[in-house]
Write a protein that holds these residues in place. Sequence first.
Motif, PDB file in Angstrom:
ATOM      1  N   THR A   1      -6.997   1.795  12.102  1.00  0.00           N
ATOM      2  CA  THR A   1      -8.142   1.365  12.585  1.00  0.00           C
ATOM      3  C   THR A   1      -8.526   2.086  13.924  1.00  0.00           C
ATOM      4  OG1 THR A   1      -7.316  -0.471  13.658  1.00  0.00           O
ATOM      5  CG2 THR A   1      -8.103  -0.737  11.451  1.00  0.00           C
TER       6      THR A   1
ATOM      7  N   VAL B   1      -8.048   3.880   3.178  1.00  0.00           N
ATOM      8  CA  VAL B   1      -9.339   3.482   3.951  1.00  0.00           C
ATOM      9  C   VAL B   1      -9.586   2.178   3.323  1.00  0.00           C
ATOM     10  CG1 VAL B   1     -11.818   3.945   3.977  1.00  0.00           C
ATOM     11  CG2 VAL B   1     -10.154   5.779   4.289  1.00  0.00           C
ATOM     12  N   ALA B   2      -9.424   1.744   2.367  1.00  0.00           N
ATOM     13  CA  ALA B   2      -9.816   0.417   1.744  1.00  0.00           C
ATOM     14  C   ALA B   2      -9.011  -0.809   2.336  1.00  0.00           C
ATOM     15  CB  ALA B   2      -9.698   0.248   0.155  1.00  0.00           C
ATOM     16  N   MET B   3      -7.587  -0.346   2.774  1.00  0.00           N
ATOM     17  CA  MET B   3      -6.837  -1.281   3.018  1.00  0.00           C
ATOM     18  C   MET B   3      -6.531  -1.184   4.497  1.00  0.00           C
ATOM     19  SD  MET B   3      -5.740  -2.963   0.430  1.00  0.00           S
ATOM     20  CE  MET B   3      -5.741  -2.804  -1.296  1.00  0.00           C
ATOM     21  N   ARG B   4      -7.150  -0.193   5.370  1.00  0.00           N
ATOM     22  CA  ARG B   4      -6.934  -0.160   6.718  1.00  0.00           C
ATOM     23  C   ARG B   4      -7.267  -1.242   7.504  1.00  0.00           C
ATOM     24  NH1 ARG B   4     -11.093   3.410  10.182  1.00  0.00           N
ATOM     25  NH2 ARG B   4     -13.035   2.222   9.282  1.00  0.00           N
TER      26      ARG B   4
ATOM     27  N   ARG C   1      -7.305  -4.460   6.910  1.00  0.00           N
ATOM     28  CA  ARG C   1      -6.804  -5.915   6.514  1.00  0.00           C
ATOM     29  C   ARG C   1      -5.261  -5.562   6.654  1.00  0.00           C
ATOM     30  NH1 ARG C   1      -7.915 -10.540   4.546  1.00  0.00           N
ATOM     31  NH2 ARG C   1      -6.186 -11.549   3.335  1.00  0.00           N
ATOM     32  N   TRP C   2      -4.726  -4.389   6.296  1.00  0.00           N
ATOM     33  CA  TRP C   2      -3.300  -4.400   5.939  1.00  0.00           C
ATOM     34  C   TRP C   2      -2.758  -3.368   6.824  1.00  0.00           C
ATOM     35  CZ3 TRP C   2      -2.264  -8.610   3.811  1.00  0.00           C
ATOM     36  CH2 TRP C   2      -2.888  -9.223   2.822  1.00  0.00           C
TER      37      TRP C   2
ATOM     38  N   VAL D   1       0.766  -1.327  -0.052  1.00  0.00           N
ATOM     39  CA  VAL D   1      -0.083   0.051   0.106  1.00  0.00           C
ATOM     40  C   VAL D   1       0.823   1.195   0.161  1.00  0.00           C
ATOM     41  CG1 VAL D   1      -1.701   1.553   1.378  1.00  0.00           C
ATOM     42  CG2 VAL D   1      -2.111  -1.042   1.087  1.00  0.00           C
TER      43      VAL D   1
ATOM     44  N   LEU E   1      -8.964   7.027  -0.360  1.00  0.00           N
ATOM     45  CA  LEU E   1      -9.662   5.580  -0.590  1.00  0.00           C
ATOM     46  C   LEU E   1      -8.745   4.532  -0.597  1.00  0.00           C
ATOM     47  CD1 LEU E   1     -12.159   7.037  -3.725  1.00  0.00           C
ATOM     48  CD2 LEU E   1     -12.513   6.304  -1.308  1.00  0.00           C
ATOM     49  N   VAL E   2      -7.390   4.585  -1.170  1.00  0.00           N
ATOM     50  CA  VAL E   2      -6.581   3.146  -0.849  1.00  0.00           C
ATOM     51  C   VAL E   2      -6.484   3.170   0.521  1.00  0.00           C
ATOM     52  CG1 VAL E   2      -4.235   2.524  -1.353  1.00  0.00           C
ATOM     53  CG2 VAL E   2      -5.462   3.828  -3.191  1.00  0.00           C
TER      54      VAL E   2
END
Length: 276
Positions: A276, A265-268, A270-271, A207, A262-263
């Motif tokens: 979080t 938030v989309a990955m927060r 899991r990765w 990311v 967006l990148v």
Amino acid sequence: MSRPRSEPHRADIQAPGGRLPAAISGVGVLGLVVLVAPLIALAWAAPWSRMWSLLTAPAALSALGLSLAGASLATLAALVLGVPLAAILASGAIRPVRLVRLLVVVPMVMPPVVIGVALLTLLGRRGLVGGYLDDWFDWTPTYTFAAVAIAQLVVAMPFLVVSVEAALRSRNLDAEEAAYTLGASRMTTFWRITVPQIRAGIGAGAVMCFARALGEFGATVTFAGNVEGVTQTMPLAIYLSLQRDDESAIAMAVGLVALSVLVLVAMRGRWLPALT
């Protein structure tokens, strides 16, 4: 008999979430303002009524497509090259490991334009390797989409390597030792045991690598040029638009910020658990 030195009062050393001294809180808020104020100014100046038309203009869409394609290709290449490199650094297989690690992280602190010049001296038409590419294949990567991906790769891959190496150093070795005891090969153990343990570190590194590649400017403009539809990524289009149309530049800047958010938030979940 001298009395032992008294320990600091617990109010002076606060646990996370505790009250801080007013001076520390004030300086911390000032630091937050320094980071957030430019984004607020960007949102304030954005031409919201024309935002969609500006972002869907042919030049903007072309630049966005090149940015996404280049960053995706650079991230994929960084995963292929960077995970094994991080494993080498974590295992100390190359000596002196500190010097190798220093060479790996140098692009993180080096001015991107210097990286672009270095790539030109390596892969340019008269470069160390580029000269042979030109003689043998009548091709050099300069001022092509390949140059965009290469520049983004060199600038962004260290972020992935650092993240993966940290994950490798903090992993539990018991499962790997058990796999060796049961007769598993080193390659099988690495892919079946080690990689699943560090997948969060790999994801976080990917990311950060993608986000850094997406915003790359200096190395790209120096090594790949600024040819619309060929090498003009979104940061280059923004810079060029600032000289002709402020509203278009601001709109693309807002779009790039939104894409980066967006990148993350989309990955927060899991990765990037720290977000979080």
